[in-house]
Design an enzyme around this catalytic site. Structure first.
Site, PDB file in Angstrom:
ATOM      1  N   GLY A  91       0.741  -1.640  -0.028  1.00 40.67           N
ATOM      2  CA  GLY A  91      -0.397  -0.284   0.194  1.00 40.67           C
ATOM      3  C   GLY A  91       0.710   1.392   0.057  1.00 40.67           C
ATOM      4  NE  ARG A  94       8.393   6.487  -0.554  1.00 40.04           N
ATOM      5  CZ  ARG A  94      10.019   6.979  -0.692  1.00 40.04           C
ATOM      6  NH1 ARG A  94      10.641   7.322  -0.733  1.00 40.04           N
ATOM      7  NH2 ARG A  94      10.173   5.729  -2.328  1.00 40.04           N
ATOM      8  NE  ARG A 184       1.011   1.474  -6.694  1.00 45.07           N
ATOM      9  CZ  ARG A 184       2.002   2.146  -6.910  1.00 45.07           C
ATOM     10  NH1 ARG A 184       3.845   1.452  -6.557  1.00 45.07           N
ATOM     11  NH2 ARG A 184       2.149   3.341  -6.423  1.00 45.07           N
ATOM     12  CG  ASP A 253       5.283  -3.004  -5.027  1.00 44.44           C
ATOM     13  OD1 ASP A 253       5.525  -4.612  -5.774  1.00 44.44           O
ATOM     14  OD2 ASP A 253       6.033  -2.596  -4.822  1.00 44.44           O
TER      15      ASP A 253
HETATM   16  P1  AMP Z   1       9.270   1.063  -3.155  1.00 40.30           P
HETATM   17  O1  AMP Z   1      10.433  -0.073  -2.920  1.00 40.30           O
HETATM   18  O2  AMP Z   1       9.289   2.342  -3.035  1.00 40.30           O
HETATM   19  O3  AMP Z   1       8.458   0.802  -4.048  1.00 40.30           O
HETATM   20  O4  AMP Z   1       8.168   0.766  -1.179  1.00 40.30           O
HETATM   21  C1  AMP Z   1       7.981  -0.658  -1.474  1.00 40.30           C
HETATM   22  C2  AMP Z   1       6.746  -0.454  -0.386  1.00 40.30           C
HETATM   23  O5  AMP Z   1       7.310  -0.201   1.027  1.00 40.30           O
HETATM   24  C3  AMP Z   1       5.358   0.501  -0.713  1.00 40.30           C
HETATM   25  O6  AMP Z   1       4.477  -0.012   0.113  1.00 40.30           O
HETATM   26  C4  AMP Z   1       5.934   1.938  -0.281  1.00 40.30           C
HETATM   27  O7  AMP Z   1       4.645   2.856  -0.046  1.00 40.30           O
HETATM   28  C5  AMP Z   1       6.666   1.588   1.895  1.00 40.30           C
HETATM   29  N1  AMP Z   1       7.792   2.876   1.500  1.00 40.30           N
HETATM   30  C6  AMP Z   1       8.940   2.707   1.136  1.00 40.30           C
HETATM   31  N2  AMP Z   1       9.784   4.090   1.880  1.00 40.30           N
HETATM   32  C7  AMP Z   1       8.660   4.090   2.647  1.00 40.30           C
HETATM   33  C8  AMP Z   1       9.047   5.029   3.863  1.00 40.30           C
HETATM   34  N3  AMP Z   1      10.019   5.896   3.505  1.00 40.30           N
HETATM   35  N4  AMP Z   1       8.135   5.434   4.905  1.00 40.30           N
HETATM   36  C9  AMP Z   1       6.578   4.202   4.634  1.00 40.30           C
HETATM   37  N5  AMP Z   1       7.087   3.492   3.368  1.00 40.30           N
HETATM   38  C10 AMP Z   1       7.442   3.413   2.467  1.00 40.30           C
HETATM   39 MG    MG Z   2       6.641   1.448  -4.989  1.00 44.80          MG
END
Ligand code: AMP
Ligand code: MG
Length: 490
Positions: A91, A94, A184, A253
């Site tokens: 989900g 951020r 997604r 995702d």
């Molecule tokens: P990503 O690797 O950017 O595709 O993120 C994978 C998951 O981690 C997604 O659900 C993001 O919303 C969550 N996520 C990444 N960075 C953060 C953060 N700083 N705080 C909270 N959730 C995060």
């Molecule tokens: Mg992502």
């Protein structure tokens, strides 16, 4: 909210927020101490029907999450995903979707704030982002767009005046991302995994309305929609391969059903050509290496197929057969796009059986001689014109050998050398977001100098034309730079 920014031209219609609530959580961005605009994408603002000057002069509050534009209904979207092969519930942890802006053309655009604070899906994360990764996404996504490759876009980056704690304290920032949608493969996986029979049909209807309206008239809308996604992904990944782009985290995702490139984390473009290239420091096994991308896209689409099964018409066996049949078309669809693009890169307008081998032989020779991907293809146009291998390629005897066969192939179609070269220059970029130039712009920005960022963005806007101004952005990294590594964009 100040009147000026409220009058920027916002026109929201939030259809995702009308879906069953399990698919999202209402989420307000968390206000920040001291919002400031770093960059606003003025041409994109105009495309969205938003006043670029108002956004630039008064947009900081909106772009940092302190002010909510009229008509927005902020939510975080739920999704799941296979991360490096393992299924997880995720989900927007951020990211907060402000809503869907209806542009002057009637097109619908998701407007999302990335790094705008915690949501129901944040788990242990702080919901925040640092300026480096947000500017990185801005640069690379806008570079991608200028190359003509489907992608989410970047409307703005604003700093927050707060620090985020990573390995070191870093300046916090928020990216405003614009997308055809943020649905997604993992959104479908989520809807299929939750025990609520309403979710999948509602999500499917919504996705069809946004991305495949003709699928609604089909005898089996789910299968028609799936075929649309398969086709768009085949076309997209072929485009990536033909410009040397490595996405870096092709988790399910991070794959949009719209067919736009999404989630620029540890992505990068190849400098020297090596099909085994991995940039991401967390991809130890090389799962998402350059050459693996078509196979991974196919694997991800199999996960989408599984998720769609409950909404495919007919009995269990028939449904399975229908989606399997569509899934099986991925390799040939990819191949068709790839081969067409390869021919264009070589200046070929007719089709011969040997074309695939001709292209593969060039890549082999580039690999052997550690040739720069972008510069080699950009240089071919001059070779077609002059029939000579440029002096700087003299170290690549295999390229000389290859050239004879290619020139003979060009002779078997019509067109003067100048015409061939002009055609090739329309598809082989001279400027791409080179890693060392991106890093240069980011480190300057991190210390408060945004000049290099704006110069790089200007060079990327017109990637197919050699100019005096883009000269320093055309070359590869200085020798001895070592292998480039990126760290996951948190
Ligand atoms: P990503 O690797 O950017 O595709 O993120 C994978 C998951 O981690 C997604 O659900 C993001 O919303 C969550 N996520 C990444 N960075 C953060 C953060 N700083 N705080 C909270 N959730 C995060
Ligand atoms: Mg992502």
């Amino acid at each position: 909210m100040p009147e000026s920014i409220a009058a920027a031209g916002w026109r929201f219609d939030n259809s995702y927020a009308r879906l069953p609530e399990t698919l999202f959580a209402a989420s307000q961005p968390a206000p920040v101490r001291s919002p400031a605009v770093v960059v606003v994408n003025e041409p994109l603002a105009a495309e969205l029907g938003l006043d670029p000057t108002i956004l630039r002069d008064h947009g900081a509050g909106v772009f940092a999450g302190n002010e909510i534009p009229p008509g927005a209904e902020p939510i975080a979207q739920a999704y799941a995903g296979h991360q490096f092969g393992h299924f997880t519930n995720l989900g927007d942890g951020r990211a907060i979707l402000l809503g869907e802006q209806i542009g002057p053309s009637g097109r619908r655009y998701d407007i999302q704030l990335k790094g705008a604070g915690r949501t129901r899906y944040s788990r242990g994360g702080d919901g925040r982002a640092a300026i480096g990764p947000m500017l990185r996404e801005y640069i690379v996504s806008e570079g991608m767009h200028a190359l003509g490759i489907p992608t989410t876009r970047s409307l703005a980056v604003a700093t927050t005046g707060e620090l985020v704690l990573r390995n070191a304290p870093l300046a916090g920032a928020v990216l405003t991302r614009v997308a055809a949608s943020h649905i997604r493969v993992g959104t479908f996986q989520f809807a299929a995994a939750v025990e609520d029979d309403r979710l999948l049909p509602a999500l499917l209807d919504h996705a069809i309305a946004r991305h495949d309206p003709t699928a609604a008239e089909s005898a089996d809308p789910a299968v028609a929609f799936f075929a649309g996604v398969v086709e768009r992904q085949a076309a997209l990944v072929a485009r990536w391969m033909l410009v040397g782009f490595v996405h870096g985290v092709m988790n399910t995702d991070n794959m949009a059903v719209s067919g736009e490139t999404i989630d620029y984390g540890p992505c990068a473009f190849l400098d020297t050509y090596d099909p085994a290239t991995v940039f991401s420091s967390i991809d130890q096994q090389g799962r998402y290496a350059y050459a693996n991308q078509p196979g991974i896209a196919h694997w991800n689409l199999a996960r989408l197929a599984e998720s769609l099964l409950p909404v495919v018409r007919g009995g269990e066996d028939e449904s399975l057969e229908a989606v399997r049949g569509v899934l099986a078309t991925f390799p040939e669809r990819f191949d068709r796009h790839y081969l067409a693009g390869a021919r264009a890169k070589l200046g070929l307008v007719t089709e011969e059986d040997g074309d695939r081998d001709l292209f593969a032989a060039l890549l082999r020779s580039m690999h052997e001689s550690q040739a720069d991907f972008t510069a080699t293809f950009a240089g071919l146009a001059s070779m077609a014109e002059s029939h000579a291998v440029p002096a700087r390629e003299a170290t690549a005897p295999t390229l000389r050998e290859w050239q004879a066969g290619w020139l003979a192939r060009l002779e078997r179609q019509s067109g003067t050398p100048a015409q061939v070269a002009a055609r090739m220059r329309q598809v082989n970029p001279v400027v791409i977001p080179r890693n060392h130039r991106v890093e240069e712009a980011l480190s300057a920005a991190e210390s408060g100098d945004f000049g290099p960022l704006h110069q790089l963005l200007a060079a990327l806007r017109d990637p197919f034309v050699e100019t005096k101004d883009n000269e320093r952005y055309r070359g590869g990294p200085p020798a001895g730079c070592g292998a480039y590594r990126t760290f996951c964009g948190t």
